[in-house]
Motif scaffolding. Sequence first.
Motif, PDB file in Angstrom:
ATOM      1  N   ASP A  98       0.853  -1.193   0.000  1.00 35.73           N
ATOM      2  CA  ASP A  98       0.000   0.000   0.000  1.00 35.73           C
ATOM      3  C   ASP A  98       0.888   1.242   0.000  1.00 35.73           C
ATOM      4  O   ASP A  98       1.068   1.892   1.038  1.00 35.73           O
ATOM      5  CB  ASP A  98      -0.904  -0.032   1.241  1.00 35.73           C
ATOM      6  CG  ASP A  98      -1.943   1.076   1.237  1.00 35.73           C
ATOM      7  OD1 ASP A  98      -2.062   1.775   0.218  1.00 35.73           O
ATOM      8  OD2 ASP A  98      -2.620   1.245   2.258  1.00 35.73           O
ATOM      9  N   PHE A 102      -3.613   4.167   1.052  1.00 35.17           N
ATOM     10  CA  PHE A 102      -5.004   4.358   0.641  1.00 35.17           C
ATOM     11  C   PHE A 102      -5.922   3.614   1.603  1.00 35.17           C
ATOM     12  O   PHE A 102      -5.711   2.436   1.878  1.00 35.17           O
ATOM     13  CB  PHE A 102      -5.194   3.834  -0.783  1.00 35.17           C
ATOM     14  CG  PHE A 102      -6.468   4.275  -1.436  1.00 35.17           C
ATOM     15  CD1 PHE A 102      -6.508   5.391  -2.250  1.00 35.17           C
ATOM     16  CD2 PHE A 102      -7.644   3.569  -1.235  1.00 35.17           C
ATOM     17  CE1 PHE A 102      -7.676   5.801  -2.845  1.00 35.17           C
ATOM     18  CE2 PHE A 102      -8.823   3.958  -1.829  1.00 35.17           C
ATOM     19  CZ  PHE A 102      -8.847   5.091  -2.643  1.00 35.17           C
ATOM     20  N   TYR A 105      -7.108  -0.311   1.461  1.00 36.71           N
ATOM     21  CA  TYR A 105      -6.475  -1.011   0.332  1.00 36.71           C
ATOM     22  C   TYR A 105      -5.807  -2.309   0.770  1.00 36.71           C
ATOM     23  O   TYR A 105      -5.951  -3.346   0.119  1.00 36.71           O
ATOM     24  CB  TYR A 105      -5.477  -0.085  -0.347  1.00 36.71           C
ATOM     25  CG  TYR A 105      -4.810  -0.659  -1.581  1.00 36.71           C
ATOM     26  CD1 TYR A 105      -5.518  -1.453  -2.485  1.00 36.71           C
ATOM     27  CD2 TYR A 105      -3.466  -0.407  -1.853  1.00 36.71           C
ATOM     28  CE1 TYR A 105      -4.906  -1.961  -3.616  1.00 36.71           C
ATOM     29  CE2 TYR A 105      -2.852  -0.915  -2.980  1.00 36.71           C
ATOM     30  CZ  TYR A 105      -3.563  -1.693  -3.860  1.00 36.71           C
ATOM     31  OH  TYR A 105      -2.958  -2.212  -4.986  1.00 36.71           O
ATOM     32  N   ARG A 180      -5.213   0.641 -11.473  1.00 39.24           N
ATOM     33  CA  ARG A 180      -5.692   0.455 -10.101  1.00 39.24           C
ATOM     34  C   ARG A 180      -5.680   1.794  -9.378  1.00 39.24           C
ATOM     35  O   ARG A 180      -4.627   2.328  -9.032  1.00 39.24           O
ATOM     36  CB  ARG A 180      -4.822  -0.574  -9.379  1.00 39.24           C
ATOM     37  CG  ARG A 180      -5.412  -1.052  -8.062  1.00 39.24           C
ATOM     38  CD  ARG A 180      -4.621  -2.206  -7.484  1.00 39.24           C
ATOM     39  NE  ARG A 180      -4.603  -3.368  -8.363  1.00 39.24           N
ATOM     40  CZ  ARG A 180      -3.903  -4.472  -8.131  1.00 39.24           C
ATOM     41  NH1 ARG A 180      -3.162  -4.564  -7.030  1.00 39.24           N
ATOM     42  NH2 ARG A 180      -3.929  -5.480  -8.974  1.00 39.24           N
ATOM     43  N   GLN A 182      -6.245   2.757  -6.448  1.00 37.36           N
ATOM     44  CA  GLN A 182      -5.679   2.852  -5.099  1.00 37.36           C
ATOM     45  C   GLN A 182      -4.182   3.189  -5.133  1.00 37.36           C
ATOM     46  O   GLN A 182      -3.604   3.530  -4.101  1.00 37.36           O
ATOM     47  CB  GLN A 182      -5.896   1.557  -4.332  1.00 37.36           C
ATOM     48  CG  GLN A 182      -7.337   1.294  -3.938  1.00 37.36           C
ATOM     49  CD  GLN A 182      -8.132   0.606  -5.037  1.00 37.36           C
ATOM     50  OE1 GLN A 182      -7.665   0.468  -6.164  1.00 37.36           O
ATOM     51  NE2 GLN A 182      -9.329   0.147  -4.712  1.00 37.36           N
ATOM     52  N   GLU A 183      -3.553   3.079  -6.318  1.00 39.56           N
ATOM     53  CA  GLU A 183      -2.132   3.411  -6.427  1.00 39.56           C
ATOM     54  C   GLU A 183      -1.906   4.659  -7.273  1.00 39.56           C
ATOM     55  O   GLU A 183      -0.764   5.021  -7.556  1.00 39.56           O
ATOM     56  CB  GLU A 183      -1.360   2.218  -6.992  1.00 39.56           C
ATOM     57  CG  GLU A 183      -1.400   1.003  -6.072  1.00 39.56           C
ATOM     58  CD  GLU A 183      -0.539  -0.146  -6.568  1.00 39.56           C
ATOM     59  OE1 GLU A 183       0.414   0.109  -7.325  1.00 39.56           O
ATOM     60  OE2 GLU A 183      -0.827  -1.296  -6.195  1.00 39.56           O
TER      61      GLU A 183
END
Length: 297
Positions: A98, A102, A105, A180, A182-183
């Motif tokens: 992570d 996030f 996540y 993605r 979240q990244e």
Amino acid sequence: MFKDIFQKKRKYATIPSERAVPGERQEAIERPKREIPEGLMNKCSKCGTIQYSKELEKNLKVCPSCGYHMRLNAMERIAMVLDEEGFVEYDADMVSVDPLGFPGYSNKLEQQRLKSGLKEAVITGQGTIEGLPVVVAVMSFDFFTGSMGSVVGEKITRAVEQAIEKKLPLIIFSTSGGARMQESILSLMQMAKTSAALARLDEQGGLYISVITDPTTGGVSASFASLGDINIAEPGAVFGFAGRIVIEQTIRQKLPDDFQTAEFNLQHGQLDMVVHRKELRATLSKLLDMHSEKGGV
């Protein structure tokens, strides 16, 4: 003879399992429910045909009624395309972390690993197709919808570098919902990184075959999935960048019913061929043979 053919049909009556008593109110008779093991049957999401799961697997998860190509996970795809023995996986222990902190996540990553049985959305490695050596990267939609994060981009880049170093052809099987989120920017950077690696492979004269499966969208479609020397798709596979609704709202026009399907993309020059799943292994073998030293190229 004609008399026998046209004779009056017999009538049949349904006899209840319990004798009815005239004048009495009949209560519903509870019959024991038959327990069906989970996963025994499978329903086609396109035509609704129900079939035994084992028979469907023998048919490579292609509906025998309508020809719909159901999704395969990475391990199923590897078993279908590569020879039974000799597959060596690359970077098997590389997993996502992570990097941006996030919210939630890390927990979602663990849930995805437990749900899919995979460590990431792509498996890379080296094997053979009908005896011909090849480096492969196989994406799996059932891990985070095949989204491309830092690890997916890194594993694919390393697979490309292995193909360059060992002078082997490369095949990438794509399926993805895009980058993605979240990244964030770290995910988007993988588009440039994988594309740059493929450019180096091209400079060295290496062969790259892109196999597009359903669905392949977003950053994956806008990067390595579209950069093959030969671009192949399975029948009916959805392939494009933005979704239909977003595009229709942007251009304020109704799109064709088959928009973004493999057949539509083939017709408009985005693909080289559409190949049925049952013919895919043989087709890849022929292409590899044609471009090998044995094939005279």
